[in-house]
Design a protein around this motif. Sequence first.
Motif, mmCIF file in Angstrom:
data_model
loop_
_atom_site.group_PDB
_atom_site.id
_atom_site.type_symbol
_atom_site.label_atom_id
_atom_site.label_comp_id
_atom_site.label_asym_id
_atom_site.label_seq_id
_atom_site.Cartn_x
_atom_site.Cartn_y
_atom_site.Cartn_z
ATOM 1 N N VAL A 72 0.841 -1.200 0.000
ATOM 2 C CA VAL A 72 0.000 0.000 0.000
ATOM 3 C C VAL A 72 0.878 1.253 0.000
ATOM 4 C CG1 VAL A 72 -1.727 1.303 1.288
ATOM 5 C CG2 VAL A 72 -1.910 -1.190 1.136
ATOM 6 N N ALA A 73 1.922 1.244 0.823
ATOM 7 C CA ALA A 73 2.827 2.389 0.894
ATOM 8 C C ALA A 73 3.580 2.576 -0.417
ATOM 9 C CB ALA A 73 3.803 2.201 2.049
ATOM 10 N N PHE A 78 4.411 5.588 -5.758
ATOM 11 C CA PHE A 78 4.279 5.776 -7.205
ATOM 12 C C PHE A 78 3.180 6.796 -7.528
ATOM 13 C CE2 PHE A 78 7.028 2.178 -7.390
ATOM 14 C CZ PHE A 78 7.597 2.167 -8.664
ATOM 15 N N ASP A 79 2.086 6.762 -6.763
ATOM 16 C CA ASP A 79 1.026 7.757 -6.949
ATOM 17 C C ASP A 79 1.575 9.170 -6.782
ATOM 18 O OD1 ASP A 79 -0.929 5.826 -7.358
ATOM 19 O OD2 ASP A 79 -1.691 5.914 -5.295
ATOM 20 N N ALA A 80 2.355 9.360 -5.723
ATOM 21 C CA ALA A 80 2.897 10.695 -5.438
ATOM 22 C C ALA A 80 3.820 11.170 -6.550
ATOM 23 C CB ALA A 80 3.637 10.671 -4.103
ATOM 24 N N VAL A 88 6.420 7.989 -14.085
ATOM 25 C CA VAL A 88 7.684 7.446 -13.584
ATOM 26 C C VAL A 88 8.355 6.679 -14.722
ATOM 27 C CG1 VAL A 88 8.809 5.963 -11.872
ATOM 28 C CG2 VAL A 88 6.728 7.220 -11.254
ATOM 29 N N ASP A 89 9.651 6.903 -14.889
ATOM 30 C CA ASP A 89 10.409 6.265 -15.962
ATOM 31 C C ASP A 89 11.440 5.267 -15.460
ATOM 32 O OD1 ASP A 89 9.364 8.017 -18.205
ATOM 33 O OD2 ASP A 89 10.194 9.517 -16.844
ATOM 34 N N ARG A 131 4.170 -2.482 -13.428
ATOM 35 C CA ARG A 131 2.814 -2.060 -13.787
ATOM 36 C C ARG A 131 2.762 -0.620 -14.288
ATOM 37 N NH1 ARG A 131 -0.166 -4.471 -8.317
ATOM 38 N NH2 ARG A 131 -0.305 -6.652 -9.021
ATOM 39 N N ARG A 132 3.703 0.229 -13.824
ATOM 40 C CA ARG A 132 3.484 1.664 -13.975
ATOM 41 C C ARG A 132 4.579 2.433 -14.706
ATOM 42 N NH1 ARG A 132 0.688 2.851 -8.098
ATOM 43 N NH2 ARG A 132 0.517 4.956 -8.936
#
Length: 248
Positions: A72-73, A78-80, A88-89, A131-132
């Motif tokens: 979760v953290a 990554f959200d931030a 994000v790269d 994933r991101r």
Amino acid sequence: MSEQPSTARRVVIVTGGSRGIGRESAERLAADGHTVVVNYAGNRTEAEAAVAAITEAGGTAMAFRADVADEVAVSALFDAAEEAFGGVDVLVHAAGVMSVTPLVDTELDALDRMHRTNIRGTFVVDQQAARRLRSGGAIINFSSSVLGLSFPGYTAYAASKGAVEAMTLILARELRGRDITVNAVAPGPTATALFLDGKDEETVSKLAAQPPLERLGRPEDIAEVVSFLAGPARWVNGQVLRANGGII
């Protein structure tokens, strides 16, 4: 996914970025022109000092607290980064813990702590990165040259880093078609607080004499390898780079 940015300027998350090799890597990547998110587990003061050093040198950075083994953290990390900088790269996963004790004397609590941070932490952070990350990105994990050196006392730590290498090599192949490289850096003896803690001068001198270059590594030596993998090294993939001065 967002549009792929130029590799000349990327958004990079550096876990364990407040100290040691992680901090040196964060500062080097910022000097290369990348935007850096300094992840830290608990020492806010040192993380903020890393961000201040980067911004004072003309770079862009922010700090974010997250336990790398907490999914979760890590998702929030990554959200931030995405909210602040658009995506994000690159992931530089430098967070890790080490306990040096012969297998017969190793407390299972110490084994579990290394397993949680070094193995689960790598799995959780790499999962979010897979994933991101945007196309053209890079995942850089950290192993250790102790896997090849087989130093007594490093059984549990080396085992955890063996798992990191396995994840790195397999993930590189699982991301086929994504244009994302996945590699690991495996430093040899490097003059960081983590490495020097508990070692007497004689032990340090013996380790420094082993490489043909006859010195310990420096954090900036490792950061140089990270810089290469985070930027121009688009044809290096699924590899473990043993940055150890030729010790093995």
